[in-house]
Design a protein around this motif. Structure first.
Motif, mmCIF file in Angstrom:
data_model
loop_
_atom_site.group_PDB
_atom_site.id
_atom_site.type_symbol
_atom_site.label_atom_id
_atom_site.label_comp_id
_atom_site.label_asym_id
_atom_site.label_seq_id
_atom_site.Cartn_x
_atom_site.Cartn_y
_atom_site.Cartn_z
ATOM 1 N N ARG A 4 -62.430 -40.673 -70.674
ATOM 2 C CA ARG A 4 -63.346 -41.808 -70.755
ATOM 3 C C ARG A 4 -63.300 -42.424 -72.159
ATOM 4 N N ILE A 5 -63.332 -41.567 -73.171
ATOM 5 C CA ILE A 5 -63.277 -42.083 -74.550
ATOM 6 C C ILE A 5 -61.920 -42.739 -74.799
ATOM 7 N N GLY A 6 -60.854 -42.049 -74.352
ATOM 8 C CA GLY A 6 -59.507 -42.587 -74.552
ATOM 9 C C GLY A 6 -59.326 -43.931 -73.886
ATOM 10 N N THR A 7 -59.863 -44.064 -72.673
ATOM 11 C CA THR A 7 -59.735 -45.322 -71.937
ATOM 12 C C THR A 7 -60.491 -46.439 -72.646
ATOM 13 N N ASP B 32 -64.067 -46.395 -86.210
ATOM 14 C CA ASP B 32 -64.832 -47.644 -86.202
ATOM 15 C C ASP B 32 -64.739 -48.313 -84.829
ATOM 16 N N THR B 33 -63.529 -48.276 -84.245
ATOM 17 C CA THR B 33 -63.351 -48.879 -82.917
ATOM 18 C C THR B 33 -64.247 -48.182 -81.902
ATOM 19 N N LEU B 34 -64.285 -46.851 -81.978
ATOM 20 C CA LEU B 34 -65.122 -46.100 -81.039
ATOM 21 C C LEU B 34 -66.594 -46.438 -81.248
ATOM 22 N N PRO C 30 -63.063 -45.041 -64.980
ATOM 23 C CA PRO C 30 -62.988 -46.495 -65.150
ATOM 24 C C PRO C 30 -63.482 -46.840 -66.549
ATOM 25 N N PRO C 31 -62.934 -47.893 -67.149
ATOM 26 C CA PRO C 31 -63.384 -48.253 -68.498
ATOM 27 C C PRO C 31 -64.893 -48.453 -68.498
ATOM 28 N N ASP D 74 -49.923 -44.443 -69.888
ATOM 29 C CA ASP D 74 -51.149 -44.935 -69.277
ATOM 30 C C ASP D 74 -52.106 -43.773 -69.027
ATOM 31 N N LEU D 75 -53.364 -43.924 -69.459
ATOM 32 C CA LEU D 75 -54.317 -42.814 -69.311
ATOM 33 C C LEU D 75 -54.697 -42.563 -67.853
ATOM 34 N N GLY D 76 -54.655 -43.602 -67.033
ATOM 35 C CA GLY D 76 -54.907 -43.409 -65.600
ATOM 36 C C GLY D 76 -53.840 -42.522 -64.997
#
Lengths: 485, 478
Positions: A467-470, A284-286, A251-252, A219-221
């Motif tokens: 932030r990007i990872g989340t 592409d997702t980013l 936060p996302p 979990d990134l958090g």
């Protein structure tokens, strides 16, 4: 719900409000370790008794009303190169036979102060020298997604322990990719902080100018929390950064307006097509999340590996001189003369890869050749750092594959050091530049082996990476996929 | 004697331990000595995972040394690792400074306008101490990591005598700057000497020999004199000097090549990655300069001005900083600089030499010596009594008045009481009195001596003289 399920933050909150006892959390983790360890071999030692005692103590303190820390009752696995007072530290090496830590590493102490429970020490390539966790005197660790494969390295034990859900968080160290590469190969997240962000005091040195302490988590958090807790200046580490540590836990949010550089050199020859495909899809997702991909070029990338191996081995040759059989650890030929004792102690107790790197390092530093080898490597390092800084003037972060290949079979590259070194091609530039880098799961090969997306940011850019990872993880579910037991 | 056809070239390397309560890269408390391996922490032990953290106070003292010796202080300096294996070097490398030393250049005044130029001064950590015994070797790591400066002299000294003066002056300056106690016996100053010979006028330096195990400045001079003769003999007979390290043997008065020392050892130097480069802003240097303790030349000028002492006195009194400070307190306390100077130069320095101790360890404080001299000056004790008092105070923690009472040394200065004594003496020595009246001045001396004897030496001599003359000349003997 089993206590070891869920995030470390949820566990800590439940322990803090008394709805969950630390002893039960620890017991659940120990059960999970007992179930998965025979197949994975992530740990070189499980601190079962010490962890139970500490959990009892934490529960007792909570009942007495002492404020619980942000990691209250959270079991954490510790890479076997971070010192914990009263416990053995081996670095996967026979040369540390019999060595018990007389003090605790700053990073580990900060976790203890936050209420964490050290649950055991994890396997690693000897002194961090390797990319497969095969170079350990305790034998290899296996990839939880395929026990025939390596978990990556050198923090392979930590990444595998998190991947097999034995713990939510495991500490690692990253000198040239040793957190990111095994995280990618084990399908978990791994963060190498900015050089100096986390104190190195109590981390057994491999290459001082490159070594960083970081963690793996699903979990990134959790990853943000553990990194924040460990961060901050330490008077005992002169290279630690005296910089305020913000809350990394992003936060996302939308990535609108964020420019993400895609360096063409990271998609060069030698890249596994499955990896390229997964990383392109991740880009592409980013983009779909609002980020703007920008094509960039980092032409000195190809010199990163030779520069890294000259600098890292030079520093290692000096850092490992203290293992001489005089004051601690193993000794051979104690009755012989001094020269022979040194030679036998070091020849008999260092593994082949460590000896190879010490010799390489001595070669690069020898009088008359230091300018040509070590000196040139330092010059290349400056070029790579400047080149990255220039790119970061135009974009907020970079996105690349973490490893050019997915996990390979045990023994595959063991006899070919150069092939092994090339595993680090994409991770060493961030190490040389001292910048933070994050690996997050971004896909699987057809054989079902995990693939990692590497994100890099300028110094102190951990919040950007998280932030990007989340945002990426809120749009994907690769990080949720557990290896079959 | 040196063969006149050779010129001698000497360069000194001096290691000085900084006067600090902790080590160079660790907060470990430090003082020389102590039970072996008790003044050492995990950091100096070089255990896995430890890191150096620079003691800023060491930087300050090293800069102070540089300023006192007229060096240029580097604006940006860094540390390097010198790699070699030895059991008293726990990390397998020494943290030192190779190409960016803290101080560059500088000089040591040798007197009469001569100077010994310095190449550099750098900071480095000390190693532990090895001792070798029949049963094996022992290592004491108390000293490991202690803060040193290495002062590297240029090879431009031309005689063992110049080398001796270089060391004497260097020590004096560093003591005054409060950089180091420079005590060779306690190991806080160590010296290696490089020496070579060449034909006068030659541009190239000859092959040099390094001399070690030099435990006093006199040994440095003796060893250099021996080496000068040895090399001259080798060269004079057409031979070549071997480049080597030689150990001085004081008992035998000669040196011998050191065994097992590789002249070509490769230390694989590289910049210390655990310590960031150090920036030294000029404001910091200025602040250190402003807080510089008074240096020998300045103090000499001030003493000459304030106390009007002859050059000889200044030389003797200023040699040791603590003696100079002691003298100054005595001089101010008794208000008679020349009297203070005489007593410090004779009684105090003799005592220090006899006892082999430092003036700071002397039980007789400067304030008490001043009080003693005040008693002498005021005539309450005479000189003989003052010396007895001095000796007594060396071993007794007493105020001067207490000691005078304890020894019964109060001078008889009461005219009425003393007159009774003089009258008694004259009455008992009619022959001497007659001689005096017959014009024999010598008779007065005899009568004076008798009076002093009668008072056990305590009579105020001036008053006795006065009374004798008065009574003899008046002829009043009643």
């Amino acid at each position: 719900m089993s206590a070891a399920d869920g995030t470390a933050r949820a566990t800590a909150a439940a322990v803090a409000d008394g709805s969950l006892r630390a002893v039960d959390v620890v017991e659940a983790s120990l059960e999970r370790i007992a179930a998965r360890e025979p197949q994975v071999g992530a740990f070189v030692e499980v601190f079962a008794d010490a962890a139970r005692r500490r959990a009892e103590q934490l529960d007792a303190e909570r009942r007495k009303g002492s404020p619980p820390g942000p990691l209250a009752g959270v079991p954490i696995a510790i890479k076997d190169n971070l010192l914990l007072r009263g416990h053995r530290t081996s670095c996967g090496s026979r040369i540390l036979d019999g060595f018990t830590a007389p003090y605790t590493a700053t990073a580990v102490q900060r976790l203890l102060d936050a209420g964490a429970v050290p649950i055991g020490r994890t396997n690693m390539d000897e002194f961090g020298m390797g990319s497969s966790t095969e170079h350990s005197c305790f034998g290899p660790t296996r990839n939880p997604f395929d026990p025939a494969c390596i978990p990556g390295g050198s923090s392979g034990g930590s990444a595998a322990a998190v991947a097999a859900r034995m713990v939510a968080i495991a500490l690692g160290s990253d000198t040239g990719g040793s957190i990111r590469q095994p995280a990618a190969m084990c399908g978990v997240a791994g963060l190498k902080p900015t050089y100096g962000r986390v104190s190195r005091f109590g981390l057994v040195a491999y290459a001082s100018s490159l070594d960083t302490v970081g963690a793996c988590a699903t979990d990134l958090g959790d990853l943000a929390l553990v990194t924040r807790v460990m961060s901050g200046v330490d008077p005992r580490d002169a290279t630690s950064l005296d910089h305020a540590v913000a809350d990394f836990d992003a936060p996302p949010s939308s990535l609108e307006g964020m420019r993400i550089g895609v360096p063409s050199e990271y998609f060069a020859e030698g890249l596994d097509p499955a990896v390229e495909q997964a990383v392109r899809a991740a880009l592409d997702t980013l983009a779909a999340a609002g980020a703007e991909p920008v094509a960039v070029s980092l032409p000195h990338t190809e010199f990163a590996i030779p520069a890294y191996y000259l600098i890292a081995t030079a520093e290692a040759s000096s850092n490992l001189a203290r293992y001489d059989g005089v004051r601690f650890g193993a000794r051979s030929g104690g009755d012989a003369d001094l020269e022979e004792m040194y030679t036998r102690t070091r020849t008999e107790h260092f593994g082949a890869e460590v000896q190879r790197r010490i010799l390489l390092g001595c070669f690069g530093l020898q009088r008359g050749h230091a300018e040509q080898w070590y000196g040139k490597a330092l010059a290349v390092r400056t070029l790579i750092r400047d080149e990255l800084a220039a790119v970061f003037a135009r974009c907020d972060a970079l996105a690349t594959p973490t490893s050019p290949v997915v996990a390979f079979a045990l023994g595959d590259r063991l006899t070919d050091p150069l092939a092994m070194y090339l595993c680090d091609t994409l991770t060493v530039p961030a190490s040389l530049a001292g910048i933070p880098a994050l690996s997050v799961p971004c896909g699987f090969s057809t054989a079902g082996l995990p693939i990692g997306l590497q994100l890099m940011a300028p110094p102190l850019g951990e919040p950007t990476l998280l932030r990007i990872g989340t945002a990426f993880q809120s749009a994907t579910d690769f990080h949720r996929r557990e290896p079959a037991p | 004697m040196t063969e006149p056809e050779f010129e001698t070239v000497i360069g000194l390397e001096v290691h000085v331990q900084l006067q600090l309560a902790s080590k160079l890269f660790a907060p470990t408390e430090y003082a020389s000595g102590g039970e072996p391996n008790t003044r050492v922490s995990v950091i100096e032990l070089g255990l896995p995972g430890v890191l150096p953290a620079l003691n800023e106070r060491a930087v300050e003292l090293a800069i102070r040394a540089g300023l006192a010796l007229e060096s240029t202080i580097g604006a940006r300096v860094h540390f390097d690792r010198k790699n070699y294996f030895y059991p008293d070097l726990p990390k397998g490398y020494q943290i030192t400074q190779l190409d960016r030393p803290l101080c560059v250049g500088g000089r040591v005044p040798l007197g009469e306008g001569e100077f010994g130029a310095l190449q550099r001064i750098h900071l480095e950590e000390d190693a532990g101490k090895s001792s070798h015994h029949a049963a094996g070797s022992l290592v004491d790591l108390n000293r490991a990591g202690a803060a040193l400066i290495e002062i590297v002299g240029q090879p431009d000294l031309r005689s063992p005598e110049q080398a001796f003066r270089f060391l004497t002056r260097l020590k004096q300056i560093l003591q005054y700057a409060e950089v180091s106690e420079c005590d060779m016996e306690k190991g806080s100053l160590r010296c290696d000497a490089n020496i070579s010979l060449r034909r006068p006028g030659a541009q190239q330096l000859g092959t040099k020999v390094e001399l070690k195990n030099l435990n006093s400045f006199k040994m440095v001079r003796r060893a250099l004199e021996y080496e000068q003769r040895r090399q001259a003999a080798v060269l004079g007979s057409g031979g070549a000097v071997r480049r080597e390290t030689r150990l001085w043997n004081e008992e035998q008065g000669e040196s011998a090549p050191m065994r097992g020392k590789e002249a070509t050892e490769d230390y694989r130097y590289f910049p210390e990655p655990d310590l960031p480069p150090l920036s030294i802003p000029s404001e910091r240097v200025q602040a250190i300069a402003a807080a510089m303790p008074e240096l020998p030349d300045a103090r000499r000028a001030r003493f000459a001005r304030e106390f009007g002492l002859p050059d000889y006195d200044l030389d003797v009194l200023l040699d040791d900083r603590h003696v100079a400070t002691y003298f100054e307190t005595v001089a101010h306390g008794c208000g008679d600089p020349k009297l203070a100077s005489n007593w410090v130069m004779t009684e105090v320095l003799r005592t220090l030499k006899e006892r082999g101790s430092s003036v700071t360890d002397l039980p007789l404080t400067a304030a008490r010596l001043a009080a003693l001299l005040n008693e002498l000056n005021a005539g309450r004790i005479n000189r003989a009594a003052a010396k007895r008092l001095f000796e007594h105070l060396l071993d007794h923690d007493l105020e001067v008045t207490e000691a005078i009472a304890a020894l019964g040394l109060q001078q008889l200065s009461d005219p009425a009481a003393l007159e009774q004594v003089v009258r008694a003496v004259l009455a008992g020595q009619p022959a001497a009195v007659a001689d005096f009246h017959a014009g024999k001045q010598k008779a007065l001396h005899a009568l004076f001596g008798q009076t002093m004897k009668a008072t056990g030496g305590k009579a105020n001599p001036a008053l006795v003289q006065q009374l004798l003359r008065k009574l003899l000349e008046s002829g009043d003997r009643s």
